[in-house]
Design a protein around this motif. Structure first.
Motif, PDB file in Angstrom:
ATOM      1  N   THR A 375     -45.148  44.358 -47.736  1.00 56.30           N
ATOM      2  CA  THR A 375     -46.397  43.999 -48.415  1.00 56.30           C
ATOM      3  C   THR A 375     -46.184  42.833 -49.360  1.00 56.30           C
ATOM      4  OG1 THR A 375     -47.230  46.264 -48.280  1.00 56.30           O
ATOM      5  CG2 THR A 375     -48.195  44.840 -49.958  1.00 56.30           C
ATOM      6  N   LEU A 376     -45.103  42.881 -50.139  1.00 51.11           N
ATOM      7  CA  LEU A 376     -44.806  41.789 -51.064  1.00 51.11           C
ATOM      8  C   LEU A 376     -44.490  40.501 -50.315  1.00 51.11           C
ATOM      9  CD1 LEU A 376     -42.635  43.699 -53.697  1.00 51.11           C
ATOM     10  CD2 LEU A 376     -45.057  43.078 -53.839  1.00 51.11           C
ATOM     11  N   ALA A 377     -44.026  40.635 -49.062  1.00 56.72           N
ATOM     12  CA  ALA A 377     -43.747  39.455 -48.244  1.00 56.72           C
ATOM     13  C   ALA A 377     -44.990  38.901 -47.572  1.00 56.72           C
ATOM     14  CB  ALA A 377     -42.689  39.790 -47.192  1.00 56.72           C
ATOM     15  N   GLY A 378     -46.131  39.576 -47.769  1.00 57.86           N
ATOM     16  CA  GLY A 378     -47.391  39.066 -47.235  1.00 57.86           C
ATOM     17  C   GLY A 378     -47.750  39.578 -45.861  1.00 57.86           C
ATOM     18  N   ILE A 379     -47.100  40.631 -45.394  1.00 55.36           N
ATOM     19  CA  ILE A 379     -47.419  41.204 -44.082  1.00 55.36           C
ATOM     20  C   ILE A 379     -48.558  42.206 -44.258  1.00 55.36           C
ATOM     21  CG2 ILE A 379     -46.511  42.517 -42.129  1.00 55.36           C
ATOM     22  CD1 ILE A 379     -43.752  41.462 -42.815  1.00 55.36           C
ATOM     23  N   GLY A 380     -49.732  41.878 -43.742  1.00 52.46           N
ATOM     24  CA  GLY A 380     -50.922  42.687 -43.999  1.00 52.46           C
ATOM     25  C   GLY A 380     -50.877  44.069 -43.393  1.00 52.46           C
ATOM     26  N   VAL A 381     -50.144  44.225 -42.275  1.00 54.77           N
ATOM     27  CA  VAL A 381     -50.091  45.530 -41.608  1.00 54.77           C
ATOM     28  C   VAL A 381     -48.893  46.347 -42.068  1.00 54.77           C
ATOM     29  CG1 VAL A 381     -51.336  44.707 -39.588  1.00 54.77           C
ATOM     30  CG2 VAL A 381     -48.841  44.549 -39.646  1.00 54.77           C
ATOM     31  N   ALA A 382     -48.300  45.981 -43.193  1.00 54.78           N
ATOM     32  CA  ALA A 382     -47.118  46.692 -43.690  1.00 54.78           C
ATOM     33  C   ALA A 382     -47.355  48.194 -43.854  1.00 54.78           C
ATOM     34  CB  ALA A 382     -46.663  46.070 -45.011  1.00 54.78           C
ATOM     35  N   PRO A 383     -48.512  48.632 -44.378  1.00 56.57           N
ATOM     36  CA  PRO A 383     -48.730  50.080 -44.490  1.00 56.57           C
ATOM     37  C   PRO A 383     -48.686  50.807 -43.154  1.00 56.57           C
ATOM     38  CG  PRO A 383     -50.261  48.900 -45.892  1.00 56.57           C
ATOM     39  CD  PRO A 383     -49.585  47.880 -45.039  1.00 56.57           C
ATOM     40  N   LEU A 384     -49.203  50.172 -42.102  1.00 58.54           N
ATOM     41  CA  LEU A 384     -49.156  50.796 -40.789  1.00 58.54           C
ATOM     42  C   LEU A 384     -47.719  50.881 -40.272  1.00 58.54           C
ATOM     43  CD1 LEU A 384     -52.240  49.061 -39.123  1.00 58.54           C
ATOM     44  CD2 LEU A 384     -52.144  51.211 -40.386  1.00 58.54           C
ATOM     45  N   LEU A 385     -46.921  49.860 -40.569  1.00 62.65           N
ATOM     46  CA  LEU A 385     -45.507  49.908 -40.203  1.00 62.65           C
ATOM     47  C   LEU A 385     -44.801  51.039 -40.941  1.00 62.65           C
ATOM     48  CD1 LEU A 385     -44.636  46.086 -40.251  1.00 62.65           C
ATOM     49  CD2 LEU A 385     -45.154  47.519 -38.264  1.00 62.65           C
ATOM     50  N   GLY A 386     -45.145  51.213 -42.212  1.00 64.05           N
ATOM     51  CA  GLY A 386     -44.542  52.292 -42.988  1.00 64.05           C
ATOM     52  C   GLY A 386     -44.887  53.661 -42.436  1.00 64.05           C
ATOM     53  N   LEU A 387     -46.139  53.848 -42.043  1.00 68.80           N
ATOM     54  CA  LEU A 387     -46.547  55.130 -41.467  1.00 68.80           C
ATOM     55  C   LEU A 387     -45.822  55.392 -40.148  1.00 68.80           C
ATOM     56  CD1 LEU A 387     -50.404  55.154 -42.126  1.00 68.80           C
ATOM     57  CD2 LEU A 387     -48.701  56.639 -43.167  1.00 68.80           C
ATOM     58  N   GLY A 388     -45.699  54.357 -39.325  1.00 69.86           N
ATOM     59  CA  GLY A 388     -44.982  54.526 -38.067  1.00 69.86           C
ATOM     60  C   GLY A 388     -43.517  54.865 -38.293  1.00 69.86           C
ATOM     61  N   PHE A 389     -42.882  54.209 -39.253  1.00 66.67           N
ATOM     62  CA  PHE A 389     -41.485  54.478 -39.588  1.00 66.67           C
ATOM     63  C   PHE A 389     -41.328  55.910 -40.088  1.00 66.67           C
ATOM     64  CE2 PHE A 389     -37.669  52.832 -42.275  1.00 66.67           C
ATOM     65  CZ  PHE A 389     -36.786  53.469 -41.401  1.00 66.67           C
ATOM     66  N   ALA A 390     -42.263  56.346 -40.949  1.00 68.12           N
ATOM     67  CA  ALA A 390     -42.210  57.717 -41.468  1.00 68.12           C
ATOM     68  C   ALA A 390     -42.386  58.736 -40.352  1.00 68.12           C
ATOM     69  CB  ALA A 390     -43.280  57.918 -42.538  1.00 68.12           C
ATOM     70  N   ALA A 391     -43.270  58.451 -39.403  1.00 68.82           N
ATOM     71  CA  ALA A 391     -43.472  59.365 -38.273  1.00 68.82           C
ATOM     72  C   ALA A 391     -42.203  59.466 -37.428  1.00 68.82           C
ATOM     73  CB  ALA A 391     -44.645  58.892 -37.421  1.00 68.82           C
ATOM     74  N   LEU A 392     -41.528  58.335 -37.225  1.00 63.07           N
ATOM     75  CA  LEU A 392     -40.293  58.339 -36.435  1.00 63.07           C
ATOM     76  C   LEU A 392     -39.211  59.167 -37.123  1.00 63.07           C
ATOM     77  CD1 LEU A 392     -38.689  57.222 -34.016  1.00 63.07           C
ATOM     78  CD2 LEU A 392     -38.115  55.239 -35.441  1.00 63.07           C
ATOM     79  N   LEU A 393     -39.044  58.973 -38.422  1.00 63.00           N
ATOM     80  CA  LEU A 393     -38.031  59.732 -39.161  1.00 63.00           C
ATOM     81  C   LEU A 393     -38.392  61.215 -39.232  1.00 63.00           C
ATOM     82  CD1 LEU A 393     -37.151  57.295 -42.103  1.00 63.00           C
ATOM     83  CD2 LEU A 393     -35.899  57.705 -39.980  1.00 63.00           C
ATOM     84  N   THR A 394     -39.683  61.513 -39.295  1.00 64.64           N
ATOM     85  CA  THR A 394     -40.096  62.915 -39.331  1.00 64.64           C
ATOM     86  C   THR A 394     -39.763  63.614 -38.020  1.00 64.64           C
ATOM     87  OG1 THR A 394     -41.883  62.412 -40.885  1.00 64.64           O
ATOM     88  CG2 THR A 394     -42.062  64.460 -39.637  1.00 64.64           C
ATOM     89  N   VAL A 395     -40.000  62.944 -36.913  1.00 65.32           N
ATOM     90  CA  VAL A 395     -39.634  63.516 -35.611  1.00 65.32           C
ATOM     91  C   VAL A 395     -38.128  63.744 -35.534  1.00 65.32           C
ATOM     92  CG1 VAL A 395     -39.525  63.054 -33.137  1.00 65.32           C
ATOM     93  CG2 VAL A 395     -41.608  62.534 -34.410  1.00 65.32           C
ATOM     94  N   LEU A 396     -37.349  62.794 -36.016  1.00 69.25           N
ATOM     95  CA  LEU A 396     -35.888  62.935 -36.029  1.00 69.25           C
ATOM     96  C   LEU A 396     -35.470  64.122 -36.894  1.00 69.25           C
ATOM     97  CD1 LEU A 396     -33.071  61.869 -35.319  1.00 69.25           C
ATOM     98  CD2 LEU A 396     -33.259  60.336 -37.309  1.00 69.25           C
ATOM     99  N   TRP A 397     -36.075  64.249 -38.064  1.00 70.34           N
ATOM    100  CA  TRP A 397     -35.745  65.357 -38.964  1.00 70.34           C
ATOM    101  C   TRP A 397     -36.080  66.716 -38.332  1.00 70.34           C
ATOM    102  CZ3 TRP A 397     -39.848  67.681 -42.331  1.00 70.34           C
ATOM    103  CH2 TRP A 397     -39.353  68.766 -43.080  1.00 70.34           C
ATOM    104  N   ARG A 398     -37.241  66.813 -37.717  1.00 69.39           N
ATOM    105  CA  ARG A 398     -37.618  68.094 -37.109  1.00 69.39           C
ATOM    106  C   ARG A 398     -36.678  68.464 -35.957  1.00 69.39           C
ATOM    107  NH1 ARG A 398     -39.922  70.898 -40.559  1.00 69.39           N
ATOM    108  NH2 ARG A 398     -40.232  72.373 -38.847  1.00 69.39           N
ATOM    109  N   ARG A 399     -36.221  67.452 -35.233  1.00 71.90           N
ATOM    110  CA  ARG A 399     -35.289  67.750 -34.137  1.00 71.90           C
ATOM    111  C   ARG A 399     -33.937  68.203 -34.692  1.00 71.90           C
ATOM    112  NH1 ARG A 399     -36.675  66.574 -29.062  1.00 71.90           N
ATOM    113  NH2 ARG A 399     -38.542  65.301 -28.700  1.00 71.90           N
ATOM    114  N   LEU A 400     -33.495  67.557 -35.770  1.00 74.93           N
ATOM    115  CA  LEU A 400     -32.234  67.961 -36.397  1.00 74.93           C
ATOM    116  C   LEU A 400     -32.349  69.344 -37.021  1.00 74.93           C
ATOM    117  CD1 LEU A 400     -31.138  64.640 -38.143  1.00 74.93           C
ATOM    118  CD2 LEU A 400     -30.188  65.651 -36.066  1.00 74.93           C
ATOM    119  N   ALA A 401     -33.530  69.655 -37.546  1.00 73.58           N
ATOM    120  CA  ALA A 401     -33.728  70.948 -38.205  1.00 73.58           C
ATOM    121  C   ALA A 401     -33.874  72.083 -37.210  1.00 73.58           C
ATOM    122  CB  ALA A 401     -34.967  70.888 -39.103  1.00 73.58           C
TER     123      ALA A 401
END
Length: 401
Positions: A375-401
């Motif tokens: 966001t600070l770098a001026g990428i307007g879709v940064a929040p959507l990238l963050g949500l996608g990254f969080a979803a990916l890590l959440t799937v990884l965590w649930r599989r590990l758990a």
């Protein structure tokens, strides 16, 4: 691996006893949700979107933003539903079962800053309208409005909810006035792809409220009650955004307060509607802001915490923080919604009887940092990238758990 809770049992898995109250219905909780959905901030947001595009807003961004708003609000709001549908507590009450000590402290700090900022935004917008209407000095309008908000915040919750519903009517009148007196020369939306930055801004508009949704859904009896509350926020919010975009198409100005102050006759009194309409949204900031402050320093009583939020928010209001709507919302959209993804996923797993586990910090802190940096770098879709990254890590965590 994630850390298991000490009791080892799933939260919210028991059946309520006959001695427990039946739970709330949606009308008793509608004030806060409707207040956010109808807040004049949506007019400012819509006008800023149209100004950024230089015309009508692409419908794709609005649809994506509205859908993600609904998902975040519903997923996190279910935590507040009474057992066994949810945990039956506010965010502050249930966080120890979901986050570790360090994560809770960091989250409380971010939420405190966010609620102070939203307080300054709403009171700044309404106070400027009050000052323009009554010909007061620029600082006097926000100061008077902040005092009124704080006074109602100290009243019983039932009284505050009634005031919120009544003041929300002013917001409805304001939007209707804008659509009737200043109709746009053309459609405020256009059928076009793109506009994902607008979707990110909509996520930012609901980001803080979505994370704190259990504060406002606590004790609701049915999923249907939560659905009503979510609809009462999203529907009016999108309508307000369209009205704001129409204002820009009609006038070429994104400063709603200056636009109304420049009018005459009924147009001048529209500032009164703005001043009253922000009341409900400002009330949610003192309530949730006090909870966030107490998350940082639990020994602080509720009323001094509200005063701290009001004083700091009032300083931002005097400085007209409301003029920074798009940068502020984009930053919020990057920093906060990423936690909703793993937290709502864990809550859903507990409702299905899975073993309760705390959400690890690596599920949400790296996505938040990446989204904020983008966001600070001026990428307007940064929040959507963050949500996608969080979803990916959440799937990884649930599989590990």
């Amino acid at each position: 691996m994630s850390e298991r809770l000490s009791d080892g049992g799933p939260a919210g898995a028991r059946t309520p006893s006959r001695d427990e109250p039946p739970g709330r219905r949606w009308p008793s909780a509608a004030g806060a949700w409707l207040g956010i959905g109808t807040a004049p901030a949506t007019l400012v947001l819509g006008a800023a979107m149209a100004a950024r595009h230089g015309g009508a807003v692409p419908v794709t961004g609005l649809l994506v933003g509205g859908a993600l708003m609904a998902a975040l609000l519903r997923g996190q709001g279910r935590i507040g539903l009474r057992r066994p549908l949810g945990d039956g507590g506010t965010l502050t009450a249930v966080l120890p079962a979901y986050l570790g000590d360090t994560s809770r402290l960091l989250l409380a700090a971010v939420l405190t800053v966010s609620m102070i900022g939203w307080n300054g935004f709403n009171v700044g917008l309404g106070g400027a309208s009050l000052a323009a209407l009554a010909h007061l000095p620029g600082w006097a309008g926000p100061a008077l409005l902040e005092v009124a908000v704080l006074a109602v915040s100290w009243a019983p919750a039932r009284y505050g909810n009634r005031v919120a519903v009544l003041t929300t009517l002013s917001a409805v009148v304001l939007v209707g006035w804008c659509l009737t007196v200043l109709p746009p020369p053309g459609a405020p939306v256009r059928l076009a792809a793109g506009g994902l930055a607008d979707g990110a801004a909509l996520i930012g508009y609901a980001a803080v409220f979505a994370l704190r949704a259990p504060d406002f859904s606590v004790g609701l009896a049915r999923r249907r009650d939560l659905a009503w509350c979510v609809g009462l926020l999203i529907g009016p919010a999108l309508l307000g955004v369209l009205a704001g975009a129409g204002l820009w198409l009609r006038t070429g100005s994104a400063d709603v307060v200056a636009l109304l102050a420049a009018g005459s006759g009924l147009a001048a009194y529209a500032n009164l509607f703005v001043a009253v309409a922000v009341f409900a949204a400002a009330l949610t900031t003192t309530y949730s802001g006090a909870l966030a402050v107490r998350g940082l320093t639990p020994r602080v009583p509720a009323r001094p915490a509200m005063v701290a939020v009001a004083v700091l928010g009032g300083l931002l209001a005097v400085a007209r923080f409301d003029r920074l709507v798009l940068p502020w919302l984009t930053l919020l959209a990057a920093a906060l919604p990423v936690l909703v993804v793993p937290m709502a996923t864990e809550a859903a797993a507990r409702r299905r009887g899975r073993t309760a586990r705390r959400v690890p910090a690596w599920c949400w802190m790296p996505p938040a940092l990446v989204a904020v940096a983008c966001t600070l770098a001026g990428i307007g879709v940064a929040p959507l990238l963050g949500l996608g990254f969080a979803a990916l890590l959440t799937v990884l965590w649930r599989r590990l758990a």
